[in-house]
Design a protein around this motif. Structure first.
Motif, PDB file in Angstrom:
ATOM      1  N   PHE A 116       0.818  -1.210   0.000  1.00  0.00           N
ATOM      2  CA  PHE A 116       0.000   0.000   0.000  1.00  0.00           C
ATOM      3  C   PHE A 116       0.858   1.269   0.000  1.00  0.00           C
ATOM      4  O   PHE A 116       0.428   2.306  -0.509  1.00  0.00           O
ATOM      5  N   THR A 117       2.049   1.177   0.546  1.00  0.00           N
ATOM      6  CA  THR A 117       2.966   2.322   0.470  1.00  0.00           C
ATOM      7  C   THR A 117       3.432   2.548  -0.967  1.00  0.00           C
ATOM      8  O   THR A 117       3.491   3.689  -1.437  1.00  0.00           O
ATOM      9  N   ASP A 118       3.713   1.457  -1.662  1.00  0.00           N
ATOM     10  CA  ASP A 118       4.186   1.569  -3.040  1.00  0.00           C
ATOM     11  C   ASP A 118       3.106   2.117  -3.976  1.00  0.00           C
ATOM     12  O   ASP A 118       3.412   2.869  -4.912  1.00  0.00           O
ATOM     13  N   ILE A 119       1.860   1.730  -3.760  1.00  0.00           N
ATOM     14  CA  ILE A 119       0.786   2.183  -4.657  1.00  0.00           C
ATOM     15  C   ILE A 119       0.052   3.403  -4.094  1.00  0.00           C
ATOM     16  O   ILE A 119      -1.005   3.779  -4.617  1.00  0.00           O
ATOM     17  N   GLU A 120       0.582   3.967  -3.023  1.00  0.00           N
ATOM     18  CA  GLU A 120       0.050   5.192  -2.426  1.00  0.00           C
ATOM     19  C   GLU A 120      -1.399   5.032  -1.963  1.00  0.00           C
ATOM     20  O   GLU A 120      -2.262   5.862  -2.240  1.00  0.00           O
ATOM     21  N   TRP A 121      -1.648   3.943  -1.247  1.00  0.00           N
ATOM     22  CA  TRP A 121      -2.973   3.705  -0.672  1.00  0.00           C
ATOM     23  C   TRP A 121      -3.027   4.014   0.812  1.00  0.00           C
ATOM     24  O   TRP A 121      -4.087   3.859   1.429  1.00  0.00           O
ATOM     25  N   MET A 122      -1.949   4.413   1.408  1.00  0.00           N
ATOM     26  CA  MET A 122      -1.959   4.690   2.839  1.00  0.00           C
ATOM     27  C   MET A 122      -2.921   5.838   3.137  1.00  0.00           C
ATOM     28  O   MET A 122      -3.069   6.776   2.340  1.00  0.00           O
ATOM     29  N   ASN A 123      -3.586   5.758   4.303  1.00  0.00           N
ATOM     30  CA  ASN A 123      -4.550   6.766   4.739  1.00  0.00           C
ATOM     31  C   ASN A 123      -5.734   6.890   3.766  1.00  0.00           C
ATOM     32  O   ASN A 123      -6.212   7.994   3.480  1.00  0.00           O
ATOM     33  N   THR A 124      -6.187   5.758   3.255  1.00  0.00           N
ATOM     34  CA  THR A 124      -7.363   5.732   2.383  1.00  0.00           C
ATOM     35  C   THR A 124      -8.325   4.659   2.880  1.00  0.00           C
ATOM     36  O   THR A 124      -7.944   3.753   3.624  1.00  0.00           O
ATOM     37  N   TYR A 125      -9.568   4.771   2.435  1.00  0.00           N
ATOM     38  CA  TYR A 125     -10.551   3.762   2.829  1.00  0.00           C
ATOM     39  C   TYR A 125     -10.216   2.394   2.246  1.00  0.00           C
ATOM     40  O   TYR A 125     -10.404   1.361   2.897  1.00  0.00           O
ATOM     41  N   GLN A 126      -9.737   2.362   1.001  1.00  0.00           N
ATOM     42  CA  GLN A 126      -9.461   1.076   0.378  1.00  0.00           C
ATOM     43  C   GLN A 126      -8.348   0.317   1.087  1.00  0.00           C
ATOM     44  O   GLN A 126      -8.301  -0.914   1.035  1.00  0.00           O
ATOM     45  N   ALA A 127      -7.454   1.031   1.772  1.00  0.00           N
ATOM     46  CA  ALA A 127      -6.399   0.354   2.522  1.00  0.00           C
ATOM     47  C   ALA A 127      -6.964  -0.416   3.707  1.00  0.00           C
ATOM     48  O   ALA A 127      -6.320  -1.353   4.199  1.00  0.00           O
ATOM     49  N   MET A 128      -8.143  -0.034   4.176  1.00  0.00           N
ATOM     50  CA  MET A 128      -8.797  -0.778   5.248  1.00  0.00           C
ATOM     51  C   MET A 128      -9.827  -1.771   4.712  1.00  0.00           C
ATOM     52  O   MET A 128     -10.045  -2.833   5.310  1.00  0.00           O
ATOM     53  N   ILE A 129     -10.450  -1.461   3.589  1.00  0.00           N
ATOM     54  CA  ILE A 129     -11.518  -2.305   3.062  1.00  0.00           C
ATOM     55  C   ILE A 129     -10.965  -3.566   2.399  1.00  0.00           C
ATOM     56  O   ILE A 129     -11.465  -4.675   2.643  1.00  0.00           O
ATOM     57  N   VAL A 130      -9.929  -3.412   1.568  1.00  0.00           N
ATOM     58  CA  VAL A 130      -9.396  -4.565   0.823  1.00  0.00           C
ATOM     59  C   VAL A 130      -8.868  -5.657   1.757  1.00  0.00           C
ATOM     60  O   VAL A 130      -9.195  -6.833   1.580  1.00  0.00           O
ATOM     61  N   PRO A 131      -8.039  -5.352   2.779  1.00  0.00           N
ATOM     62  CA  PRO A 131      -7.630  -6.419   3.696  1.00  0.00           C
ATOM     63  C   PRO A 131      -8.803  -7.028   4.460  1.00  0.00           C
ATOM     64  O   PRO A 131      -8.813  -8.238   4.720  1.00  0.00           O
ATOM     65  N   SER A 132      -9.792  -6.213   4.824  1.00  0.00           N
ATOM     66  CA  SER A 132     -10.970  -6.763   5.511  1.00  0.00           C
ATOM     67  C   SER A 132     -11.720  -7.735   4.619  1.00  0.00           C
ATOM     68  O   SER A 132     -12.271  -8.736   5.094  1.00  0.00           O
ATOM     69  N   LEU A 133     -11.747  -7.457   3.317  1.00  0.00           N
ATOM     70  CA  LEU A 133     -12.353  -8.397   2.370  1.00  0.00           C
ATOM     71  C   LEU A 133     -11.627  -9.740   2.400  1.00  0.00           C
ATOM     72  O   LEU A 133     -12.257 -10.801   2.340  1.00  0.00           O
ATOM     73  N   GLY A 134     -10.305  -9.682   2.485  1.00  0.00           N
ATOM     74  CA  GLY A 134      -9.536 -10.920   2.512  1.00  0.00           C
ATOM     75  C   GLY A 134      -9.850 -11.785   3.715  1.00  0.00           C
ATOM     76  O   GLY A 134      -9.776 -13.019   3.639  1.00  0.00           O
ATOM     77  N   PHE A 135     -10.218 -11.158   4.838  1.00  0.00           N
ATOM     78  CA  PHE A 135     -10.555 -11.921   6.030  1.00  0.00           C
ATOM     79  C   PHE A 135     -12.020 -12.357   6.035  1.00  0.00           C
ATOM     80  O   PHE A 135     -12.366 -13.407   6.571  1.00  0.00           O
ATOM     81  N   ALA A 136     -12.897 -11.554   5.442  1.00  0.00           N
ATOM     82  CA  ALA A 136     -14.332 -11.841   5.500  1.00  0.00           C
ATOM     83  C   ALA A 136     -14.791 -12.811   4.416  1.00  0.00           C
ATOM     84  O   ALA A 136     -15.714 -13.599   4.639  1.00  0.00           O
ATOM     85  N   LEU A 137     -14.170 -12.765   3.229  1.00  0.00           N
ATOM     86  CA  LEU A 137     -14.637 -13.583   2.109  1.00  0.00           C
ATOM     87  C   LEU A 137     -14.570 -15.089   2.369  1.00  0.00           C
ATOM     88  O   LEU A 137     -15.512 -15.807   2.016  1.00  0.00           O
ATOM     89  N   PRO A 138     -13.487 -15.648   2.926  1.00  0.00           N
ATOM     90  CA  PRO A 138     -13.475 -17.100   3.135  1.00  0.00           C
ATOM     91  C   PRO A 138     -14.643 -17.605   3.974  1.00  0.00           C
ATOM     92  O   PRO A 138     -15.286 -18.599   3.628  1.00  0.00           O
ATOM     93  N   LEU A 139     -14.935 -16.909   5.078  1.00  0.00           N
ATOM     94  CA  LEU A 139     -16.063 -17.318   5.909  1.00  0.00           C
ATOM     95  C   LEU A 139     -17.380 -17.179   5.155  1.00  0.00           C
ATOM     96  O   LEU A 139     -18.253 -18.053   5.231  1.00  0.00           O
ATOM     97  N   ALA A 140     -17.540 -16.083   4.402  1.00  0.00           N
ATOM     98  CA  ALA A 140     -18.774 -15.868   3.650  1.00  0.00           C
ATOM     99  C   ALA A 140     -18.956 -16.947   2.588  1.00  0.00           C
ATOM    100  O   ALA A 140     -20.057 -17.489   2.408  1.00  0.00           O
TER     101      ALA A 140
END
Length: 290
Positions: A142-166
């Motif tokens: 996220f530092t390399d693609i300049e995603w720090m301090n953005t909503y997607q930096a929190m949403i995308v990893p949360s998707l990775g944790f939530a999708l397997p259970l879903a």
């Protein structure tokens, strides 16, 4: 003439044992319930104490005070914006998880292709990695693609944790739905997509709703990702904001303010679960009996 009394019937030992089992069951349920509720009770009591009474051990605050709740919404804390950030992150995570999870689970439940069970196993295996182990590579990415301090930096990893259970939960649910329903719809002129949209999705509503609630709660309570990926105050979520509360002199621990913020963050989840508990239970138990 003396009447002969009939001997008293012997007590039923089976009924006595059953009564004792029931009492032990009720006592166990009460013990577990009390163990789970005591921390929440103490959090609420501490939230309504005056800041000067935080270390009192009385079972009820005397007197009741709203000072801690006023301190939570102090403009310097920015807690209102943090609540909005939590709603955005948890809401978007839930919606994206349902969109991807429903289609993935339907494909795994209905389609036949090589290594289908292996794919499902790999999806579940990804949820077994501890979240902290993914922080460093995600931080670098996220530092390399300049995603720090953005909503997607929190949403995308949360998707990775939530999708397997879903995916796992919805796959099991879709497998319980009779395939004949789709066949009958296609005989009547529906395409597979129309049958999925008009027949399967309405029938799968309890499972989808349960998955949505579980995903939202997990995303709402997420802490380590939001703490690592965001360092700007206006972008932090409510859980991170609570951990960064400072006292009046910036040195003391503001227990009362943190407890009040904990009540504010927890109450909406409790209300949602209580209001929709029947749907949640229906979704969790659907397909349990043939």
């Amino acid at each position: 003439m003396t009447a002969v009394r009939a001997p008293k019937a012997a007590a039923n030992p089976g009924a006595s044992r059953e009564a004792w089992r029931r009492r032990l069951l009720y006592a166990g349920v009460a013990l577990v319930t009390g163990y789970c509720l005591v921390p929440f009770y103490w959090m609420i009591v501490s939230a309504f104490r005056r800041p000067t009474d935080q270390f009192d051990n009385t079972p009820l605050p005397a007197p009741f005070s709203m000072d801690n709740f006023s301190a939570v919404f102090d403009p310097d804390n920015g807690f209102g914006r943090s609540l909005l950030n939590s709603v955005i992150v948890a809401g978007v995570t839930t919606v994206l998880t349902l969109i991807v999870g429903v289609f993935t689970a339907y494909a795994l439940a209905r389609l036949t292709f090589p290594f289908k069970n292996a794919v499902l196993g790999i999806i579940i295996a990804t949820s077994m990695f501890p979240g902290i182990s993914q922080i460093v590579p995600l931080l670098k990415l996220f530092t390399d693609i300049e995603w720090m301090n953005t909503y997607q930096a929190m949403i995308v990893p949360s998707l990775g944790f939530a999708l397997p259970l879903a995916v796992w939960n919805l796959t099991v649910f879709f497998r319980q739905l009779p395939f004949e329903l789709e066949q009958a719809a296609m005989v009547d002129g529906c395409s597979r997509g129309m049958a999925f949209r008009k027949i399967i999705i309405p029938l799968a509503a309890p499972g989808v709703f349960t998955t949505a609630i579980i995903t939202f709660i997990a995303a709402w309570n997420e802490f380590i990702i939001a703490l690592t990926m965001v360092n700007r105050k206006e972008m932090q979520t409510a859980t991170v904001a609570i951990s960064k509360f400072t006292g009046s002199a910036n040195f003391d621990q503001p227990f009362g303010t943190q407890m009040a913020a904990g009540v504010i963050v927890t109450v909406p989840l409790v209300i949602v679960v209580l209001v929709f508990q029947r749907r949640i239970i229906a979704g969790l138990t659907a397909g349990g009996v043939k």
